[in-house]
Structures are given as C-alpha cells and as structure tokens.
Design an enzyme around this catalytic site. Sequence first.
Site, PDB file in Angstrom:
ATOM      1  N   HIS A 181       0.800  -1.225   0.000  1.00  0.00           N
ATOM      2  CA  HIS A 181       0.000   0.000   0.000  1.00  0.00           C
ATOM      3  C   HIS A 181       0.837   1.281   0.000  1.00  0.00           C
ATOM      4  O   HIS A 181       0.282   2.371  -0.024  1.00  0.00           O
ATOM      5  CB  HIS A 181      -0.935   0.017   1.211  1.00  0.00           C
ATOM      6  CG  HIS A 181      -0.201   0.286   2.494  1.00  0.00           C
ATOM      7  ND1 HIS A 181       0.503  -0.680   3.157  1.00  0.00           N
ATOM      8  CD2 HIS A 181      -0.031   1.427   3.209  1.00  0.00           C
ATOM      9  CE1 HIS A 181       1.062  -0.164   4.226  1.00  0.00           C
ATOM     10  NE2 HIS A 181       0.769   1.113   4.299  1.00  0.00           N
TER      11      HIS A 181
HETATM   12  C1  UD1 Z   1      -1.680   5.330   6.424  1.00  0.00           C
HETATM   13  C2  UD1 Z   1      -0.337   5.782   6.968  1.00  0.00           C
HETATM   14  C3  UD1 Z   1       0.710   4.699   6.696  1.00  0.00           C
HETATM   15  C4  UD1 Z   1       0.243   3.365   7.228  1.00  0.00           C
HETATM   16  C5  UD1 Z   1      -1.123   3.045   6.656  1.00  0.00           C
HETATM   17  C6  UD1 Z   1      -1.650   1.733   7.184  1.00  0.00           C
HETATM   18  C7  UD1 Z   1       0.124   8.197   6.902  1.00  0.00           C
HETATM   19  C8  UD1 Z   1       0.932   9.236   6.238  1.00  0.00           C
HETATM   20  N1  UD1 Z   1       0.134   6.989   6.312  1.00  0.00           N
HETATM   21  O1  UD1 Z   1      -1.547   5.211   5.012  1.00  0.00           O
HETATM   22  O2  UD1 Z   1       1.917   5.059   7.342  1.00  0.00           O
HETATM   23  O3  UD1 Z   1       1.187   2.384   6.847  1.00  0.00           O
HETATM   24  O4  UD1 Z   1      -2.028   4.092   7.002  1.00  0.00           O
HETATM   25  O5  UD1 Z   1      -2.893   1.416   6.648  1.00  0.00           O
HETATM   26  O6  UD1 Z   1      -0.472   8.464   7.927  1.00  0.00           O
HETATM   27  N2  UD1 Z   1      -9.130   4.817   2.868  1.00  0.00           N
HETATM   28  C9  UD1 Z   1     -10.326   4.157   2.898  1.00  0.00           C
HETATM   29  N3  UD1 Z   1     -10.832   3.807   4.120  1.00  0.00           N
HETATM   30  C10 UD1 Z   1     -10.196   4.063   5.277  1.00  0.00           C
HETATM   31  C11 UD1 Z   1      -8.984   4.753   5.229  1.00  0.00           C
HETATM   32  C12 UD1 Z   1      -8.447   5.105   4.014  1.00  0.00           C
HETATM   33  O7  UD1 Z   1     -10.925   3.890   1.877  1.00  0.00           O
HETATM   34  O8  UD1 Z   1     -10.714   3.704   6.351  1.00  0.00           O
HETATM   35  C13 UD1 Z   1      -8.546   5.176   1.549  1.00  0.00           C
HETATM   36  C14 UD1 Z   1      -8.896   6.581   1.122  1.00  0.00           C
HETATM   37  O9  UD1 Z   1      -9.082   6.565  -0.245  1.00  0.00           O
HETATM   38  C15 UD1 Z   1      -7.640   7.363   1.442  1.00  0.00           C
HETATM   39  C16 UD1 Z   1      -6.551   6.326   1.216  1.00  0.00           C
HETATM   40  O10 UD1 Z   1      -7.138   5.085   1.603  1.00  0.00           O
HETATM   41  O11 UD1 Z   1      -7.525   8.482   0.655  1.00  0.00           O
HETATM   42  C17 UD1 Z   1      -5.307   6.556   2.003  1.00  0.00           C
HETATM   43  O12 UD1 Z   1      -5.591   6.691   3.408  1.00  0.00           O
HETATM   44  P1  UD1 Z   1      -4.575   7.535   4.332  1.00  0.00           P
HETATM   45  O13 UD1 Z   1      -5.008   7.484   5.744  1.00  0.00           O
HETATM   46  O14 UD1 Z   1      -4.351   8.880   3.729  1.00  0.00           O
HETATM   47  O15 UD1 Z   1      -3.192   6.789   4.171  1.00  0.00           O
HETATM   48  P2  UD1 Z   1      -2.833   5.227   4.080  1.00  0.00           P
HETATM   49  O16 UD1 Z   1      -2.353   4.930   2.708  1.00  0.00           O
HETATM   50  O17 UD1 Z   1      -3.920   4.378   4.655  1.00  0.00           O
END
Ligand code: UD1
Length: 367
Positions: A207
């Site tokens: 991811h």
């Molecule tokens: C975040 C952390 C990363 C960690 C990862 C574990 C940061 C900078 N990154 O990355 O260090 O390894 O979590 O999972 O904090 N989304 C959903 N549902 C959710 C959450 C996210 O659909 O419940 C999707 C959304 O489209 C969102 C994308 O995932 O835009 C990314 O989510 P985000 O929290 O920005 O970062 P992660 O890639 O999950």
Amino acid sequence: MKKVISVVGARPNFMKVAPLCRALAPHAREIKHVLLHTGQHYDTAMSQVFFDELELPAPDIYLGVGSGSHGEQTARIMAEFEKVCVNEKPDMVLVVGDVNSTLACSIDAAKLNIPVAHIEAGLRSFDRTMPEEINRIVTDSISSLLFVTEQSGIDNLRNEGVGERKMFLVGNTMIDTLLHLKPKAQQSKILERYGLEKHSYCVVTLHRPSNVDTKEGLKNILELFEKLAEHISVFFPMHPRTKKMLESFGMEARAQAIERLLIVEPLGYLDFLRAMESATFVLTDSGGIQEETTLLGVPCITMRENTERPVTVEKGTNILAGTDMKNVFAACENVLCGHIKPGSVPPLWDGRAAERIKNVLLQQLSV
Ligand code: UD1
C-alpha cells in the site's frame, strides 16, 4: 488524579495502544486514561474490527477527520485536537507510530506545553521521500518521552543529540498484542474460508504510495504476481488505497485474470495473524508486518529500498528485496526453493513492553 490522552488514528495504531490500555486499567484511580480516535481510518475493516478484536475500549473522543491530502488531513486533525487539549487539559499526550495522526497531535500538544510521549520512537529509514519519515523526525524532536522498540532507535536518537534521560528501550507493544492474541487467532477460520492450505500460499500486502500510486509501479506488481502465481497461490487482502489506484488505472481485469491470485477485502487482526502464521512467506511493504513475521519466524520479503526496522533484517526473518521486480522475484524463488533465513526474536520483544512503559509513566507523572 492525572489525565493521559492516547491517540489512535490509522490501522497500525490500534494494536500498539491496546496493551497500554490494559496496563493502565488497574491504575484508573491515579490516571484517567482517555482514548481518542482521530478517524484517519474509518472503514469498518480498517478501524472498528480492531476495536472489537483487540479488546480496545470504545474511544472516549472521536474526531472523524477522514481522508485527504497530507496537508488537509494533518491540518484537520490539528484543528480538532487542539480544542480537545484546551478542554481536557491532559497532563500528557501519548502518540504511537508514524502516521499523520501521530504528527498532528504531537505538534498540538507540544505547542500547548503538554508533554508528549512517543511509542515506537527513534526508527529511521533515512528516506525523507517517505511521509512517515517526516512524521517520525518531527514527532521525536518535540516529544518529552521516547519509548523505543529496538537498539537502532536508541542509536539514531543519540546521533540526533537526544538526552539519555528521555529515551527508554522498552520493546514492542505491537508484539505484546501479537503474543496476547496468538492463541485466539488459532481459532480463525480464514484458511477454510478461502480454501488456503497451510504453507502452500504467500500473503501479500502492498500500500505504500511509492509502490502503488503510479501506473508503472502497479503494472510491475501485476507482472510479478503473474510469475509468482505459476509457483504458489497469492493471497492479497488489499488496502483501500491500492484498490483505488488499481481501479483508477483500469487494471482490475488484468488482476482478476491471474488464476491463483486471490484478492480480498482488508482482514481483521485475528484472521490476518492466522493467515501470516500459516503462509510459506509474506511479501509486504508494511512496517509492522516486518516485525510480526520476525516474531512468528515466517519468511518476510520486503518490497522496499530501505527499512526503519533494521533489527528484523539483522536478527529476524526479513529480507530487504528492493523494488526491482527481478530481485523481488528472485527473493521469492529462493524461499520457494527452501532457502529459509533462520531468525531470532529481538531483545525485549517478550509481550511486556506496555508494562515497562506504564512503569515509566507512573514515575514521570509522580503517581
Ligand atoms: C496510512 C499511513 C501509513 C500506514 C497506513 C496503514 C500516513 C501518512 N500513512 O496510510 O503510514 O502504513 O495508514 O494502513 O499516515 N481509505 C479508505 N478507508 C479508510 C482509510 C483510508 O478507503 O478507512 C482510503 C482513502 O481513499 C484514502 C486512502 O485510503 O484516501 C489513504 O488513506 P490515508 O489514511 O491517507 O493513508 P494510508 O495509505 O492508509
């Protein structure tokens, strides 16, 4: 009576805080422990399932910030958490790991002169293109207490000039959770549910933006899966970020056409632990999974150029394969041929890290 606010936000935070909630529970008369969830992760599969399975109490405060760019997400958390700090007046704020919630809440607290304790401090990938590395550096630099999982973290903090009295090598609260829940994970029916046979499949989790946010990167990954699936079943609980990117590049059909590639929704903690434990190997770009596989003694191939957790390579079962798919495939082939790197468990990864942290907190808060 002292008040401590512990912050969780994203999936890897929940397992790091759960043991601390347990360790602090018997001290409820001296310390009011407030659990705050920023809502960085909000899907049931990315958040609620962990509260249920890790025996975490429901959050006392939920900020519901959701997704956004780094600036937006961090700023939204900061705006909300500042109000909480002003209202609640905690004696300490406890943050874990390296996600945006960690960064945002530590900045708020430090500016309000509330001491910050950082669990999993000192880890460094020395790669500032990783958003997590920026989060780690900033959080550590403004924390009053630094709880460290491995010796490299202490060495890094010393090199940055951090005073000895601030840092504590305590072990790994994520491993506390793993050891606590391993027996329960044995009851998971995940293998039966997906027709997986013990030691005849690999688990994949990918991811990181550096791997999945470009068309080229995802194309390379699918090519790797095509080759890998000729030799072994590939079980891939897909992170929502990766799913979104796969869809936006129109690559789902190509992924679905790979016969022995099984893409499923993100798993809960117990199912994932069981799936990892019984796998031939794990292929990942996660941080925490490098540690969990080391504890389980399962070969881990890390698809990254660097790791902030070098003990998993030096002592554990982790192989840093880089992001050139030729090398990643060669590392997988090596394991498939039975060349398994023997591993040992790093010092203090014994299930008692949260107890050690609690003892320091009681002393520092003078209770
Ligand atoms: C975040 C952390 C990363 C960690 C990862 C574990 C940061 C900078 N990154 O990355 O260090 O390894 O979590 O999972 O904090 N989304 C959903 N549902 C959710 C959450 C996210 O659909 O419940 C999707 C959304 O489209 C969102 C994308 O995932 O835009 C990314 O989510 P985000 O929290 O920005 O970062 P992660 O890639 O999950």
